[in-house]
Structures are given as C-alpha cells and as structure tokens.
Design a protein around this motif. Structure first.
Motif, PDB file in Angstrom:
ATOM      1  N   VAL A 203      32.677  -9.515  35.034  1.00 39.55           N
ATOM      2  CA  VAL A 203      31.964  -8.245  35.186  1.00 39.55           C
ATOM      3  C   VAL A 203      31.285  -7.857  33.874  1.00 39.55           C
ATOM      4  CG1 VAL A 203      32.256  -5.770  35.624  1.00 39.55           C
ATOM      5  CG2 VAL A 203      33.460  -7.443  37.040  1.00 39.55           C
ATOM      6  N   LYS A 204      31.979  -8.073  32.773  1.00 33.47           N
ATOM      7  CA  LYS A 204      31.436  -7.709  31.460  1.00 33.47           C
ATOM      8  C   LYS A 204      30.118  -8.449  31.201  1.00 33.47           C
ATOM      9  CE  LYS A 204      34.595  -7.271  28.321  1.00 33.47           C
ATOM     10  NZ  LYS A 204      35.556  -7.564  27.226  1.00 33.47           N
ATOM     11  N   GLY A 205      30.096  -9.748  31.532  1.00 35.75           N
ATOM     12  CA  GLY A 205      28.883 -10.540  31.343  1.00 35.75           C
ATOM     13  C   GLY A 205      27.758 -10.078  32.246  1.00 35.75           C
ATOM     14  N   GLN A 206      28.091  -9.710  33.489  1.00 38.38           N
ATOM     15  CA  GLN A 206      27.070  -9.218  34.420  1.00 38.38           C
ATOM     16  C   GLN A 206      26.492  -7.890  33.937  1.00 38.38           C
ATOM     17  OE1 GLN A 206      27.716  -9.736  38.807  1.00 38.38           O
ATOM     18  NE2 GLN A 206      29.815 -10.182  38.193  1.00 38.38           N
ATOM     19  N   ILE A 207      27.343  -7.043  33.356  1.00 39.54           N
ATOM     20  CA  ILE A 207      26.850  -5.758  32.838  1.00 39.54           C
ATOM     21  C   ILE A 207      25.862  -6.005  31.693  1.00 39.54           C
ATOM     22  CG2 ILE A 207      27.503  -3.645  31.602  1.00 39.54           C
ATOM     23  CD1 ILE A 207      30.153  -3.703  33.190  1.00 39.54           C
ATOM     24  N   ARG A 208      26.211  -6.922  30.788  1.00 33.94           N
ATOM     25  CA  ARG A 208      25.295  -7.229  29.674  1.00 33.94           C
ATOM     26  C   ARG A 208      23.955  -7.755  30.190  1.00 33.94           C
ATOM     27  NH1 ARG A 208      29.826  -9.495  26.757  1.00 33.94           N
ATOM     28  NH2 ARG A 208      30.579  -7.978  25.246  1.00 33.94           N
ATOM     29  N   GLU A 209      24.040  -8.583  31.238  1.00 36.17           N
ATOM     30  CA  GLU A 209      22.814  -9.171  31.798  1.00 36.17           C
ATOM     31  C   GLU A 209      21.903  -8.097  32.387  1.00 36.17           C
ATOM     32  OE1 GLU A 209      21.535 -11.884  35.668  1.00 36.17           O
ATOM     33  OE2 GLU A 209      23.603 -11.981  34.940  1.00 36.17           O
ATOM     34  N   HIS A 210      22.485  -7.147  33.123  1.00 39.30           N
ATOM     35  CA  HIS A 210      21.680  -6.140  33.827  1.00 39.30           C
ATOM     36  C   HIS A 210      21.425  -4.878  33.004  1.00 39.30           C
ATOM     37  CE1 HIS A 210      21.496  -8.365  37.557  1.00 39.30           C
ATOM     38  NE2 HIS A 210      22.810  -8.524  37.554  1.00 39.30           N
ATOM     39  N   CYS A 211      22.136  -4.726  31.898  1.00 39.54           N
ATOM     40  CA  CYS A 211      21.949  -3.551  31.029  1.00 39.54           C
ATOM     41  C   CYS A 211      21.750  -4.030  29.592  1.00 39.54           C
ATOM     42  CB  CYS A 211      23.157  -2.617  31.114  1.00 39.54           C
ATOM     43  SG  CYS A 211      23.652  -2.172  32.790  1.00 39.54           S
ATOM     44  N   PRO A 212      20.669  -4.756  29.329  1.00 43.18           N
ATOM     45  CA  PRO A 212      20.491  -5.389  28.017  1.00 43.18           C
ATOM     46  C   PRO A 212      20.401  -4.399  26.857  1.00 43.18           C
ATOM     47  CG  PRO A 212      18.474  -5.547  29.327  1.00 43.18           C
ATOM     48  CD  PRO A 212      19.541  -5.058  30.248  1.00 43.18           C
ATOM     49  N   ARG A 213      19.976  -3.172  27.124  1.00 38.66           N
ATOM     50  CA  ARG A 213      19.876  -2.173  26.051  1.00 38.66           C
ATOM     51  C   ARG A 213      21.122  -1.291  25.978  1.00 38.66           C
ATOM     52  NH1 ARG A 213      16.788   1.591  26.667  1.00 38.66           N
ATOM     53  NH2 ARG A 213      16.177   1.406  28.851  1.00 38.66           N
ATOM     54  N   GLY A 214      22.153  -1.669  26.718  1.00 40.15           N
ATOM     55  CA  GLY A 214      23.366  -0.862  26.759  1.00 40.15           C
ATOM     56  C   GLY A 214      23.300   0.189  27.856  1.00 40.15           C
TER      57      GLY A 214
END
Length: 332
Positions: A203-214
């Motif tokens: 999930v953490k990796g998917q969040i980084r992928e879809h929210c690149p600016r945080g």
C-alpha cells in the motif's frame, strides 16, 4: 394499544466481532400516545460502523447501552397517529429511532423529511454519512484547490462522498479500497482520480506512485496499518482527519498508535479527530448544499437496501465484512 417487534441488545461485543447472540428479538405492547406524542411506524433503518462502539460502550459521546435496551440506530418513520404532536399524520420523519417497528415519540430530535431526492437520502447522502464527509473534510481537513486528498475506506458510504466533495473543491482525490471491483467503481463512478487496492499489498508503494507530491489531506476511516502507510507520505503542512477506525471493530480494542506519527513533526502536519454532532446547528444548510450537488450531477451516492426487520443484525454485520455497497439500510 399497538404490538411491535423490537431488537434488544443482548451482549457487549468487546474484543470480538458482532455475533447473532448479541441481539434478542422480542414482541411488546406499546402504550397509546399521550398528549403531545405520536405513534410512528418505521419504514427504513440506517446502519453505521459506530453502532458497534455503542454496543461496546467504548464511545463516551453517547449514553451507554445496557443489556435489554432497544438497539440504538437511525430510521425513517411515518407518523400514523398524533395527539397534538410535533408532526402531522402522514409526515415522514427521521432521526434516532432504534430497532423497532413502531414507537411512541414526542418528536424531540427528529426532523421532517424534506427533500426532492428519494426519502432514503436523508439516511445516506443527506444524513450522517454525507454530513460526516462534509464536516470532516471541510471543517477539519480544510482542502484548497490543487491539494491531494487521500481517503481510506473510500468505497464506503462516507468515503465515497469525501472523494467527490474533494473533486468539487478542485482537489486531486485518491481512494483506498479493498478489491478491483471497488477500485473500479471509485474511478469510473465516484470520480476519484486513482484508486489503491489494499488487498494487492505494498500500500505504501501504491500511495507514493499515485501521490508523487505527497498527501495534503488524509481522511481516515480505517486506522491501523493503513493509516501508518498514509502517514509515511504526507506533504508539508498536511492535515490528517481521523473519522473512523473500522480496522478495530472486529478486535474491539483500539488500534496501536501509528509508527509514522513523527512525520507530523517533520512535515509540520496536524492530526485531529472529530464528532459530526459538533456542527449540528449547520446541518440544514449543509443538507441543502449536498442536495444541490446531487441534483447538478456532481455528487453520486450508493444505497445498499436489504429487506425484512428480522434481518437487522445480519444487515449491521455486512458493514464489517465489506459486503455493502454504499450506505447500508434495511427496508422493513
């Protein structure tokens, strides 16, 4: 005298999931309405995850529930008899009614159904569900156009409204839900920009992928490890809204604090919980706003309506197994 069936609380489900034995179905006679009272017939019941907390007596913002009490819950009722009561015969009203087919009530705390939508909307998009989404997002999250809003439990009745309100506010909305079907619905129907399947791992990796600016605003309905993963990717000045913690409802214990909470220091973020009743005075205006969003096509909502009063316990349990699609209700 009116005979009615009622579901009574028969167990406090602390440290475990809800079981059939936690409820008891009884038949009882109601007294005739007194002066200023009304006889109400329940047509629909509404269900919320918070009801388990009420059964456990963990939630101290409502009165404790004792064994033998009529199970607390919301409903839509019709006034069938009135002795000078607050509402007229034939009126539909909604509020906290309890799991009962009929009840005698003075009308205090009830509201007349006043909407051009289906009457059931007062328990879903115009009810606690929509109000919680609106107040949590705008009163606590305070999004501004261009923000990234990340919602857990996004396919639930509240979460699905949060994402759409974020889009109306000019934000990018990313939702976390369980399974490809729910994720597809989030993007194609609810208008989320992206959906993360927590059952697909990382999930953490998917969040980084879809929210690149945080993430600027987190709206959390889950708690536990999901909240921890969301906190790992917050942007500077992030606002974290704690609405619910469905991850704890099966265990009955409060989830451990998130390991990544210190990111709030590094990113100068804030985290706050809320109780929607704090804005009760604003509910009529917020309901009108939400109804306008539905009517102009910017806000869609789902209702999952089961049938049969005898199925009330099973209907509540649907919330904790992911079976429901949208607001869970029961038609009597």
């Amino acid at each position: 005298m009116t005979t009615t069936r009622q579901w009574l609380l028969n167990g406090h489900p602390r440290g475990r999931g809800i079981e059939d034995g936690d409820f008891k179905l009884v038949e009882t006679d109601l007294p005739a309405p007194g002066e200023g009272e009304m006889l109400l017939k329940t047509h629909y019941l509404g269900f919320d995850p918070a009801q388990k907390g009420w059964m456990e007596n963990i939630a101290d913002y409502v009165a404790p529930m004792n064994i033998g009490d009529v199970m607390r819950g919301s409903g839509i009722c019709e006034v069938v008899e009135s002795k000078g009561g607050k509402f007229a015969v034939g009126d539909l009203v909604f509020g906290t009614t309890g799991w009962t087919e009929f009840l005698v009530h003075d009308g205090e705390g009830l509201t007349k159904v006043d909407t051009e939508l289906s009457p059931t909307a007062v328990l879903s998009v115009l009810g606690t569900t929509g109000l919680t989404a609106y107040c949590g997002l705008f009163k606590v999250g305070k999004p501004v156009a261009g923000d990234t809003v990340l919602v857990s439990g996004a396919a639930g009745a509240t979460g699905s409204v949060v994402g759409q309100l974020a889009k109306i506010a000019g934000c990018r909305a990313v939702g976390i839900a369980g399974g490809p079907e729910k994720c597809k619905w989030l993007v194609e129907e609810a208008g989320y920009d992206a959906a993360i399947d927590y059952k697909a791992d990382n999930v953490k990796g998917q969040i980084r992928e879809h929210c690149p600016r945080g993430v600027d605003v987190i709206y959390d309905n889950v708690g536990g490890s999901i909240l921890n993963d969301m906190l790992a990717n917050i942007a500077t000045g992030a606002r974290v809204v704690i609405c619910g913690g469905i991850s704890r409802y099966e265990t009955g214990s409060l989830p451990a604090g998130p390991e990544n909470y210190f990111n709030l220091v590094f990113r100068r973020g804030t985290m706050a919980g809320f109780i929607v009743l704090d804005w009760a005075g604003e509910f009529p205006g917020i309901r009108k706003r939400l109804e306008a969003f539905v009517q102009d096509g910017r806000l869609k909502y789902q209702e999952d309506i089961q049938e049969g009063f005898e199925n009330a316990p099973e209907t509540l349990q649907r919330l904790f197994t992911g079976k429901n699609r949208g607001k869970q209700m029961l038609k009597l």
